[in-house]
Design an enzyme around this catalytic site. Structure first.
Site, short mmCIF file in Angstrom:
data_model
loop_
_atom_site.label_atom_id
_atom_site.label_comp_id
_atom_site.label_asym_id
_atom_site.label_seq_id
_atom_site.Cartn_x
_atom_site.Cartn_y
_atom_site.Cartn_z
N TYR A 1 50.26 61.31 31.05
CA TYR A 1 49.50 62.50 30.68
C TYR A 1 50.01 63.73 31.43
O TYR A 1 50.19 64.81 30.85
CB TYR A 1 48.03 62.25 30.97
CG TYR A 1 47.09 63.38 30.67
CD1 TYR A 1 46.73 63.70 29.37
CD2 TYR A 1 46.51 64.11 31.70
CE1 TYR A 1 45.84 64.73 29.09
CE2 TYR A 1 45.61 65.15 31.44
CZ TYR A 1 45.29 65.45 30.13
OH TYR A 1 44.41 66.46 29.87
N LYS B 1 51.64 67.03 29.69
CA LYS B 1 51.01 68.35 29.86
C LYS B 1 51.95 69.33 30.56
O LYS B 1 51.90 70.54 30.29
CB LYS B 1 49.70 68.21 30.63
CG LYS B 1 48.59 67.53 29.84
CD LYS B 1 48.30 68.25 28.53
CE LYS B 1 47.03 67.79 27.86
NZ LYS B 1 46.79 68.46 26.57
#
Length: 303
Positions: free
Chosen positions: A170, A174
């Site tokens: 993640y 991001k």
């Protein structure tokens, strides 16, 4: 008359949480909204039904105009159909809010390749493909001599800015969204397109467990700092014409706080204008680190 009056706005992952809040906020400011949601669970697997139609019904009940789109925006076909949905329904496209995402959290040594690929697909590819589809239409409009005042708002995270323990996939996705934001802002400005990113902190399906463990629920009548609706006002402004001149920026948004994030900048430097030996390079790096600002801690890192 709202600040987004007459604009056509796409919001991905808009069936719940932040995306739903954004869609409702845009509609309240006069925008026509394409509500995209695939209707999947937290792990990205198909759920029993899609909530996109429910959000459209909410908007229409409040006097707004919206349509639902249930395609997979992490495929070229789905991203193209998303833009076509806006054009076929409302005749134009002005703003794209890339918001869709899910989690597959694991510590690095336990992170499977499928978990890495799935998160990269929905977050990073799911930003790139809708952005590319929209940008191609905006470029064609500009080349045809028609005025373009387009806006893109990408969704990063504090995990993308600082990293987050147990979220290597993640965090990497991001962080990649931030790079994509900077490049697309530089490339698309000539066509009238502005691209910015937010790093929101809010209580959603993805974060509710973490917030439940670390924060008490607000008392009745108190300001709920973790409500997703707190993030949407800045997103609406970034997606409206009033944000003219703002592009390539990253904003952290939490509760009533808005912060302009300042990314990598050169710090202490040494240049001998010749090649270092490994020992010399190490000695010099140590001296530079001694006068450099300490990095902020990774989320979840031990003290």
């Amino acid at each position: 008359m709202g600040i987004a009056d007459g604009r056509v706005v796409i919001v991905t992952g808009a069936g719940r949480g932040l995306g739903r809040a954004h869609a409702l906020a845009f509609a309240a400011e006069g925008a026509k909204v394409v509500v995209n949601d695939l209707g999947v669970g937290l792990d990205g697997l198909p759920g029993p039904d899609s909530p996109a139609a429910l959000v459209v019904a909410e908007i229409r009940a409040l006097g707004g105009d919206a349509v639902a789109h249930g395609g997979d925006i992490a495929t070229a076909e789905g991203a193209a159909s998303l833009v076509s949905c806006a054009l076929d329904s409302f005749g134009r496209l002005d703003t794209l809010v890339n918001n869709a995402g899910f989690l597959r959290d694991r510590m690095l040594v336990n992170l499977e390749e499928d978990d890495w690929d799935a998160v990269m697909r929905v977050h990073l590819k799911g930003h790139f493909l809708p952005l590319r589809a929209a940008a191609r239409w905006w470029r064609a409009e500009a080349k045809a001599g028609r005025r373009v005042a387009a806006r893109v708002v990408n969704t990063s995270s504090g995990a993308g800015l600082l990293g987050s323990v147990g979220q290597g996939n993640y965090s990497a996705a991001k962080a990649g969204i931030l790079g994509l934001t900077l490049v697309s802002a530089a490339e698309m400005g000539r066509y009238g397109v502005q691209v910015n990113a937010i790093a929101p902190a809010a209580r959603t399906r993805m974060t509710e467990q973490a917030f439940a463990e670390t924060m008490a629920a607000p008392s009745a009548g108190a300001f709920d700092a973790m409500a997703p609706e707190n993030v949407s006002p800045l997103v609406v402004w970034l997606g409206a014409e009033g944000s003219a001149g703002v592009t390539g920026r990253v904003f952290e948004v939490e509760g009533g706080r808005i912060t302009v994030m300042e990314g990598w900048r050169p710090g202490p430097t040494a240049d001998r204008e010749a090649r270092w030996t490994p020992a010399e390079a190490g000695e010099t790096a140590t001296k530079l680190l001694a006068v450099a600002e300490a990095p902020l801690p990774v989320y979840g890192a031990a003290d």
